[in-house]
Design a protein around this motif. Sequence first.
Motif, PDB file in Angstrom:
ATOM      1  N   ILE A 151       0.867  -1.182   0.000  1.00 26.37           N
ATOM      2  CA  ILE A 151       0.000   0.000   0.000  1.00 26.37           C
ATOM      3  C   ILE A 151       0.897   1.222   0.000  1.00 26.37           C
ATOM      4  O   ILE A 151       1.793   1.341   0.836  1.00 26.37           O
ATOM      5  CB  ILE A 151      -0.948   0.005   1.214  1.00 26.37           C
ATOM      6  CG1 ILE A 151      -1.900  -1.196   1.148  1.00 26.37           C
ATOM      7  CG2 ILE A 151      -1.742   1.301   1.289  1.00 26.37           C
ATOM      8  CD1 ILE A 151      -2.882  -1.297   2.306  1.00 26.37           C
ATOM      9  N   LYS A 152       0.657   2.148  -0.955  1.00 33.57           N
ATOM     10  CA  LYS A 152       1.544   3.307  -1.053  1.00 33.57           C
ATOM     11  C   LYS A 152       0.810   4.514  -1.603  1.00 33.57           C
ATOM     12  O   LYS A 152      -0.169   4.397  -2.351  1.00 33.57           O
ATOM     13  CB  LYS A 152       2.757   2.974  -1.928  1.00 33.57           C
ATOM     14  CG  LYS A 152       2.429   2.501  -3.340  1.00 33.57           C
ATOM     15  CD  LYS A 152       3.699   2.077  -4.085  1.00 33.57           C
ATOM     16  CE  LYS A 152       3.398   1.567  -5.479  1.00 33.57           C
ATOM     17  NZ  LYS A 152       4.638   1.162  -6.205  1.00 33.57           N
ATOM     18  N   GLY A 153       1.286   5.681  -1.203  1.00 36.14           N
ATOM     19  CA  GLY A 153       0.813   6.929  -1.777  1.00 36.14           C
ATOM     20  C   GLY A 153      -0.589   7.323  -1.402  1.00 36.14           C
ATOM     21  O   GLY A 153      -1.294   7.939  -2.203  1.00 36.14           O
ATOM     22  N   LEU A 154      -1.011   7.013  -0.151  1.00 35.06           N
ATOM     23  CA  LEU A 154      -2.356   7.392   0.264  1.00 35.06           C
ATOM     24  C   LEU A 154      -2.422   7.564   1.781  1.00 35.06           C
ATOM     25  O   LEU A 154      -1.476   7.244   2.503  1.00 35.06           O
ATOM     26  CB  LEU A 154      -3.379   6.362  -0.225  1.00 35.06           C
ATOM     27  CG  LEU A 154      -3.141   4.878   0.075  1.00 35.06           C
ATOM     28  CD1 LEU A 154      -3.526   4.514   1.498  1.00 35.06           C
ATOM     29  CD2 LEU A 154      -3.916   4.008  -0.919  1.00 35.06           C
ATOM     30  N   THR A 155      -3.550   8.093   2.250  1.00 35.86           N
ATOM     31  CA  THR A 155      -3.800   8.319   3.670  1.00 35.86           C
ATOM     32  C   THR A 155      -4.885   7.381   4.156  1.00 35.86           C
ATOM     33  O   THR A 155      -5.900   7.178   3.483  1.00 35.86           O
ATOM     34  CB  THR A 155      -4.229   9.778   3.918  1.00 35.86           C
ATOM     35  OG1 THR A 155      -3.132  10.640   3.596  1.00 35.86           O
ATOM     36  CG2 THR A 155      -4.631  10.016   5.370  1.00 35.86           C
ATOM     37  N   ILE A 156      -4.669   6.804   5.344  1.00 36.66           N
ATOM     38  CA  ILE A 156      -5.662   5.975   6.015  1.00 36.66           C
ATOM     39  C   ILE A 156      -5.923   6.605   7.378  1.00 36.66           C
ATOM     40  O   ILE A 156      -4.983   6.801   8.160  1.00 36.66           O
ATOM     41  CB  ILE A 156      -5.167   4.530   6.186  1.00 36.66           C
ATOM     42  CG1 ILE A 156      -4.812   3.900   4.834  1.00 36.66           C
ATOM     43  CG2 ILE A 156      -6.202   3.690   6.920  1.00 36.66           C
ATOM     44  CD1 ILE A 156      -4.057   2.588   4.946  1.00 36.66           C
TER      45      ILE A 156
END
Length: 337
Positions: free
Chosen positions: A122-127
């Motif tokens: 998982i890469k390049g995002l916000t959780i």
Amino acid sequence: MPPTTRRPLTATGAVLATAVLAVTAVSTDASAASTITVAADGSGNYTTIQAAVAAASTGTVITIKAGTYQGQVNIPSSKSGITLQGATGTSGDIVITGNKPQSTAGTQGSATVLNLAKDTTIKGLTIQNTYAAHDSQALALYAGGDRQVYRNVQLKGYQDTFLSWGGTGSAQVRQYVYKSYIEGAVDFIYGNGALVIDSTTIRSLDRGSSNNGYITAAATNASNKFGILITRSTLLSSAAAQTVALGRCWHAGGAADAIGQVLVRDSNLGAHIRQAGAWQDMSGFSWKTCRFSEYNNTGSGATNGTGDRPQMSASTASGYTSQKYLAGADGWNPVQP
């Protein structure tokens, strides 16, 4: 004050039964593809991430266009080897968000992203989990699969932001987090996995208290040498000086063999880190029952010589590198230089 005990790590049947949400696909020909695009505005193959996960198979890359995506994303163990990536390369452009607490949804049910699959990236995002009350855990990420990589991600929560969990006993999962951002206040990096957090910013939220929380809560099984490693990272906060602990000793479910292991090394520690009491007791268990240490840290929060901040020797530290934490029996090595 937040509770110092935890509810068992169990999922509600309702969560598991409804994990794959009913959604409308923009097209139906993506199920056999190796790449899938998700766009909330309808310009991709699917409008929800969950629908894309349902269609994915081993090796599928799911690219998510900029936008805010509400509700839990469940990656079950059957979906190994997939990638979720933000389309822009800027993690703040793609936000997966939820607002469920453990008190009503269960631990797994509260997680905005529940990732139980091995070999996922998982890469390049916000959780994020925006539930910020003091009365419950509320996970952003539940990482329950082996050999998971998280790169250029933002993980935001309040209590128990990020859980690495391999189940009860000596079973252990491995995860590698690189060049990312993790935010929370209470036990916000926790669990029994072999977890390496590398070159990452770790921000403790300001609760406006003389006790501004705890960064880690490790429950590493006694039979496992490695637990949580924080390396080459920056620990910062706007909280008052010497009000945040590096961690506390979590004997999950009261298990006597949960002898947590945490090493903070080669990192810059802000003034918010406690000098005395950097490691804390929990639920009647002394921090000295766990394996807590530091090595080669800098910054105003690095130790000034107090007796309750154990320092690892250079010779011992050579055996506690990122590669050794993650190698396992198969030699897995996702570590970046």
